[in-house]
Motif scaffolding. Sequence first.
Motif, short mmCIF file in Angstrom:
data_model
loop_
_atom_site.label_atom_id
_atom_site.label_comp_id
_atom_site.label_asym_id
_atom_site.label_seq_id
_atom_site.Cartn_x
_atom_site.Cartn_y
_atom_site.Cartn_z
N GLY A 199 0.81 -1.21 0.00
CA GLY A 199 0.00 0.00 0.00
C GLY A 199 0.84 1.26 0.00
O GLY A 199 0.54 2.22 -0.72
N THR A 200 1.92 1.26 0.79
CA THR A 200 2.79 2.43 0.87
C THR A 200 3.48 2.71 -0.46
O THR A 200 3.50 3.85 -0.95
CB THR A 200 3.85 2.24 1.98
N VAL A 201 4.05 1.67 -1.07
CA VAL A 201 4.74 1.85 -2.35
C VAL A 201 3.75 2.26 -3.44
O VAL A 201 4.08 3.07 -4.33
CB VAL A 201 5.49 0.57 -2.75
N SER A 202 2.53 1.75 -3.38
CA SER A 202 1.52 2.07 -4.40
C SER A 202 1.12 3.54 -4.37
O SER A 202 0.64 4.07 -5.38
CB SER A 202 0.27 1.20 -4.20
N LEU A 203 1.31 4.20 -3.23
CA LEU A 203 1.03 5.63 -3.17
C LEU A 203 1.92 6.41 -4.13
O LEU A 203 1.55 7.51 -4.58
CB LEU A 203 1.23 6.15 -1.74
N PHE A 204 3.09 5.86 -4.44
CA PHE A 204 4.06 6.56 -5.28
C PHE A 204 4.06 6.07 -6.73
O PHE A 204 4.38 6.84 -7.63
CB PHE A 204 5.47 6.41 -4.69
N ASN A 205 3.75 4.79 -6.95
CA ASN A 205 3.82 4.29 -8.34
C ASN A 205 2.52 3.62 -8.80
O ASN A 205 2.51 2.99 -9.85
CB ASN A 205 5.00 3.33 -8.51
N GLY A 206 1.46 3.78 -8.02
CA GLY A 206 0.19 3.14 -8.39
C GLY A 206 -0.53 3.90 -9.49
O GLY A 206 -0.11 4.98 -9.92
N HIS A 207 -1.62 3.33 -9.97
CA HIS A 207 -2.40 3.91 -11.06
C HIS A 207 -3.87 3.98 -10.66
O HIS A 207 -4.32 3.28 -9.76
CB HIS A 207 -2.28 3.07 -12.34
N VAL A 208 -4.60 4.84 -11.38
CA VAL A 208 -6.05 4.88 -11.24
C VAL A 208 -6.63 3.81 -12.16
O VAL A 208 -6.29 3.77 -13.35
CB VAL A 208 -6.62 6.27 -11.60
#
Length: 303
Positions: A198-207
């Motif tokens: 979840g933490t890493v997805s805040l920076f490289n995640g997508h909508v």
Amino acid sequence: MIRSGSSYGVTLRAVSALCFSLSFGLMKWAATLEPVAASEMVFYRALFGLPVVMLWVASQKQGLEAIKTKRPFVHLWRCALGVSGIFLIFEGIKHLPLADATTIGFTAPIFATLLSIVLLKESVGIHRWIAILIGFLGVIVVVRPGAEGAPPLVGLLFSLAGAFVAASVTVTLRQLGKTESATSIVFWFFIACALVGGTVSLFNGHVHSLAVIGVLSAGGLAGGFAQMLMTTSLRHAPVSTLAPLDYLQMVGAVLLGWALMSDVPTPATLCGAALIAASGVYTAWRERVRQREITPPSANASV
């Protein structure tokens, strides 16, 4: 021959293997529909698998006592390895056909044997060395270095690294399992995956669209059931009986890759998978033989 008392464990393990295939297959499918980061796969797998794990914890006689740990720092190390490994595995799945990635993933037991020699000073006989050589031959067949149409190198490197880290987790679990319950180990691993993913997805995640979120969520749910069924199976049958059933994941990967993404495995992938599976099954069979040789007849009679 499988004893009748082990049949329930065998069934659980077979269903677990197919659920693992479904989980990875859905994650791969989602990544073909829209860009999906490996961190998002880790997060969704943990987020939607965790409720299944929690229900499993609640079903234990010990209740929440089952997740207590006596060795938090060893748990932390296991989770660090496990999270790193699952990140690498999902990156491999993104770059490779599902059947290839799954096949390479099954080199983990080979690496685990080698690590047990180096780290745990375990003695390995000629039979296990033969199995290791057969397994690595299978890897060479799948990788096909320098051959035209070989799988992408980046995907192979991610998958091989993931298998090596998974093997390191196996070696760690041999030590951790002496004092910690399987329930505790699984629960804290899912918590770690949810937090880190979840933490890493805040920076490289997508909508994502609702459809892709649904696919990722279903993949996470399947992963939760897979983990629960795999761990529960160990209560009903010995590891040497259950381990060969894990290779059903290869069958599931081939079928799901074809059904969801129209991926048809190459003859090299099928041959390599057969060699790697033969290596694992042979090792499990030899382990059963060895256990029978060192177990007194009176102990066998009481099982």
